[in-house]
Design an enzyme around this catalytic site. Structure first.
Site: not given
Ligand code: ATR
Length: 287
Positions: A22, A67, A71, A108, A226, A249
């Site tokens: 990220s 993450t 979560k 997501d 994914i 993905g």
């Protein structure tokens, strides 16, 4: 990047967090748009999550991503959870509201849908059922996305049937029937399906291969994996060889970042070839 006294801040909390792509994603967008902002990795131990989240407004952060392993736990800490995220049972994006309260979302669902729209624009949710392999957190987001898109039947196939049963009970509704199948039925359920999605970790670098014969899948079906390390999984290579539309993905990872970026930094962003290339370079590098 130029850090001024007015730099806008966001980041990602995880433990560990060093594997996350990220920062590469968001800092690419910050550079691309010349925004005075920074997106940083925030290694937060599980026991410190509440203090870390509550510190966001005090430190002037606009928000953060979450993450593993945060979560689920974050849902009990923030002030508001988006209803879709609540149903999925996980959040990955936190926004600091003007009054300092925290709002959490799961992007997501958006990431999966946008990736599919981009790479398989003529996939018709009404054409055939969707087969989803796996019943972890990623499968929940995929199932929620397919339901929002109007798919009328989802065939959920998982090694541990109980996890799939839970998803069927928690996410299924009157519009969409979710049927649960045993792992050894993964090939027969492909007959008359319009979409196959792998959400398991099988096929990921370092994990066992996903063994599945696609012979029964109709020729117009779309195949999505994914997994994005490697980008071309054995499933996608075989799908392309047989002439199916195959969607990797990486796009899901890139698109899921957009809603957070746009909210924190106030600028709409796109998923471009250049962005894919930049993030791919980091995937090839050390973890
Ligand atoms: P995530 O939250 O990222 O989806 P997860 O919760 O660990 O990750 O889910 C991993 C998925 O891969 C699960 O569906 C898992 O099946 P189980 O629910 O039976 O554990 C699936 N998976 C992992 N290894 C597998 C294997 N060797 N064979 C079949 N499925 C496997």
């Amino acid at each position: 990047m130029r850090i001024t006294g007015k730099t806008r801040l966001a980041g990602i909390m995880g433990w560990p967090v060093s594997h996350s792509r990220s920062p590469a994603l968001h800092n690419f967008w910050l550079d691309e748009h010349g925004i005075d902002g920074a997106y940083v990795p925030l290694p937060v131990e599980p026991g410190q999550l509440e203090r870390a989240l509550r510190a966001l407004p005090a430190l002037g952060f606009r928000g953060c991503n979450l993450t593993i392993p945060h979560k689920q736990k974050a849902m009990a800490i923030v002030d508001r959870v988006d209803p879709v995220a609540r149903r999925i049972g996980a959040v990955n994006t936190v926004l600091v509201a003007d009054d300092g309260t925290l709002e959490a979302y799961n992007t997501d669902v958006y990431g999966f849908r946008e990736n599919l729209r981009n790479y398989a624009p003529d996939w018709d949710p009404a054409a055939g059922s969707a087969v989803v392999l796996g019943a972890g957190g990623a499968a929940r987001a995929v199932v929620a996305s397919l339901i929002e898109d109007g798919v009328s039947e989802i065939r959920l196939v998982n090694r541990t049937a109980a996890r799939a049963e839970e998803i069927a009970a928690e996410l299924g509704d009157g519009q969409c029937r979710i049927s649960v199948y045993r792992w050894n039925a993964r090939e027969t359920v492909l007959a008359d399906a319009g979409l196959l999605v792998n959400t398991t970790s099988l096929g990921m670098a370092g994990e066992p291969a996903l063994e599945i014969d696609l012979a029964q899948l109709p020729s117009q079906a779309v195949v999505v994996d994914i997994v994005y390390v490697p980008l071309d999984t054995a499933l996608l290579v075989e799908a392309r060889r047989r002439g199916y539309r195959a969607v990797d993905g990486l796009g899901m990872l890139l698109h899921q970042g957009r809603p957070g970026f746009e909210a924190w930094f106030g600028t709409p962003v796109r998923v471009t070839r250049e962005l894919r290339a930049a993030v791919l370079t980091t995937l090839a590098g050390p973890r």
